[in-house]
Scaffold this motif. Sequence first.
Motif, short mmCIF file in Angstrom:
data_model
loop_
_atom_site.label_atom_id
_atom_site.label_comp_id
_atom_site.label_asym_id
_atom_site.label_seq_id
_atom_site.Cartn_x
_atom_site.Cartn_y
_atom_site.Cartn_z
N VAL A 24 75.05 50.21 111.10
CA VAL A 24 74.26 51.42 110.80
C VAL A 24 72.83 51.03 110.47
O VAL A 24 71.87 51.66 110.94
CB VAL A 24 74.90 52.23 109.65
N ALA A 25 72.66 49.97 109.67
CA ALA A 25 71.32 49.52 109.31
C ALA A 25 70.56 49.02 110.53
O ALA A 25 69.36 49.30 110.68
CB ALA A 25 71.40 48.42 108.26
N LEU A 26 71.23 48.31 111.42
CA LEU A 26 70.57 47.81 112.63
C LEU A 26 70.11 48.96 113.51
O LEU A 26 68.96 48.98 113.99
CB LEU A 26 71.52 46.89 113.40
N VAL A 27 70.98 49.94 113.73
CA VAL A 27 70.60 51.10 114.55
C VAL A 27 69.45 51.86 113.90
O VAL A 27 68.50 52.28 114.58
CB VAL A 27 71.83 52.02 114.78
N GLY A 28 69.51 52.03 112.59
CA GLY A 28 68.43 52.74 111.88
C GLY A 28 67.10 52.01 112.00
O GLY A 28 66.07 52.63 112.27
N ASN A 29 67.13 50.71 111.83
CA ASN A 29 65.88 49.94 111.94
C ASN A 29 65.34 49.95 113.36
O ASN A 29 64.12 50.05 113.56
CB ASN A 29 66.10 48.51 111.45
N LEU A 30 66.22 49.86 114.35
CA LEU A 30 65.77 49.94 115.74
C LEU A 30 65.15 51.31 116.03
O LEU A 30 64.14 51.41 116.73
CB LEU A 30 66.93 49.67 116.70
N ALA A 31 65.76 52.37 115.49
CA ALA A 31 65.21 53.71 115.70
C ALA A 31 63.83 53.83 115.06
O ALA A 31 62.93 54.47 115.63
CB ALA A 31 66.16 54.76 115.13
N PHE A 32 63.62 53.20 113.90
CA PHE A 32 62.29 53.23 113.28
C PHE A 32 61.27 52.49 114.15
O PHE A 32 60.15 52.97 114.34
CB PHE A 32 62.33 52.60 111.89
N VAL A 33 61.64 51.35 114.68
CA VAL A 33 60.71 50.58 115.52
C VAL A 33 60.38 51.35 116.80
O VAL A 33 59.21 51.50 117.18
CB VAL A 33 61.29 49.19 115.84
N ILE A 34 61.40 51.87 117.46
CA ILE A 34 61.16 52.62 118.70
C ILE A 34 60.37 53.89 118.40
O ILE A 34 59.45 54.25 119.15
CB ILE A 34 62.50 52.94 119.38
N GLY A 35 60.69 54.57 117.30
CA GLY A 35 59.93 55.76 116.91
C GLY A 35 58.47 55.43 116.65
O GLY A 35 57.57 56.19 117.02
N SER A 36 58.22 54.28 116.03
CA SER A 36 56.83 53.86 115.79
C SER A 36 56.09 53.64 117.10
O SER A 36 54.92 54.03 117.24
CB SER A 36 56.81 52.56 114.98
N LEU A 37 56.76 53.04 118.06
CA LEU A 37 56.13 52.83 119.37
C LEU A 37 55.89 54.15 120.08
O LEU A 37 54.89 54.31 120.79
CB LEU A 37 56.99 51.91 120.23
N PHE A 38 56.79 55.11 119.90
CA PHE A 38 56.62 56.42 120.54
C PHE A 38 55.39 57.15 120.00
O PHE A 38 54.79 57.96 120.71
CB PHE A 38 57.86 57.29 120.32
N PHE A 39 54.99 56.87 118.77
CA PHE A 39 53.81 57.53 118.22
C PHE A 39 52.52 57.06 118.89
O PHE A 39 51.48 57.68 118.73
CB PHE A 39 53.72 57.31 116.71
N LEU A 40 52.57 55.98 119.64
CA LEU A 40 51.38 55.51 120.35
C LEU A 40 51.06 56.37 121.56
O LEU A 40 49.94 56.33 122.06
CB LEU A 40 51.56 54.04 120.77
N SER A 41 52.04 57.13 122.02
CA SER A 41 51.82 58.01 123.17
C SER A 41 51.94 59.46 122.71
O SER A 41 52.96 59.85 122.15
CB SER A 41 52.87 57.73 124.25
N PRO A 42 50.89 60.28 122.95
CA PRO A 42 50.96 61.68 122.52
C PRO A 42 52.14 62.45 123.14
O PRO A 42 52.69 63.35 122.52
CB PRO A 42 49.63 62.27 123.00
N ALA A 43 52.57 62.06 124.33
CA ALA A 43 53.67 62.77 124.98
C ALA A 43 55.01 62.47 124.32
O ALA A 43 55.96 63.26 124.44
CB ALA A 43 53.73 62.38 126.45
N LEU A 44 55.11 61.37 123.59
CA LEU A 44 56.38 60.98 122.98
C LEU A 44 56.41 61.18 121.47
O LEU A 44 57.35 60.74 120.81
CB LEU A 44 56.67 59.50 123.30
N THR A 45 55.40 61.85 120.93
CA THR A 45 55.32 62.04 119.48
C THR A 45 56.53 62.80 118.93
O THR A 45 57.08 62.43 117.89
CB THR A 45 54.01 62.77 119.11
N ARG A 46 56.94 63.85 119.62
CA ARG A 46 58.10 64.63 119.13
C ARG A 46 59.37 63.78 119.13
O ARG A 46 60.14 63.81 118.16
CB ARG A 46 58.31 65.86 120.00
N ALA A 47 59.59 63.01 120.17
CA ALA A 47 60.77 62.13 120.21
C ALA A 47 60.69 61.08 119.11
O ALA A 47 61.70 60.76 118.47
CB ALA A 47 60.88 61.46 121.57
N GLY A 48 59.49 60.56 118.85
CA GLY A 48 59.31 59.59 117.76
C GLY A 48 59.63 60.20 116.41
O GLY A 48 60.24 59.54 115.56
#
Length: 89
Positions: A24-48
Amino acid sequence: MLLFIYVRHIRRFAHDVPWVHLGVALVGNLAFVIGSLFFLSPALTRAGTWLFVVASWGLLVGVIGEILVRYEVKKRATVVAAALRQDPA
């Protein structure tokens, strides 16, 4: 209600499978990292944003489970120690 069912289930079974909380911790941390990367693109902000929300809940559930597992292990150790004091043979 769902949290109560989860708490009851964790107290019974989670001490037998400690790797679940690590997963659970690994999946949560991966989701935080991927979400952070999604914030770099305006089109992916909602998914992030949704990745951050899901990751936060996952990590909260994981921590609650870990606390309950530690409590249950301590409680069981106390019961075993009391039984050994009463009947050492």
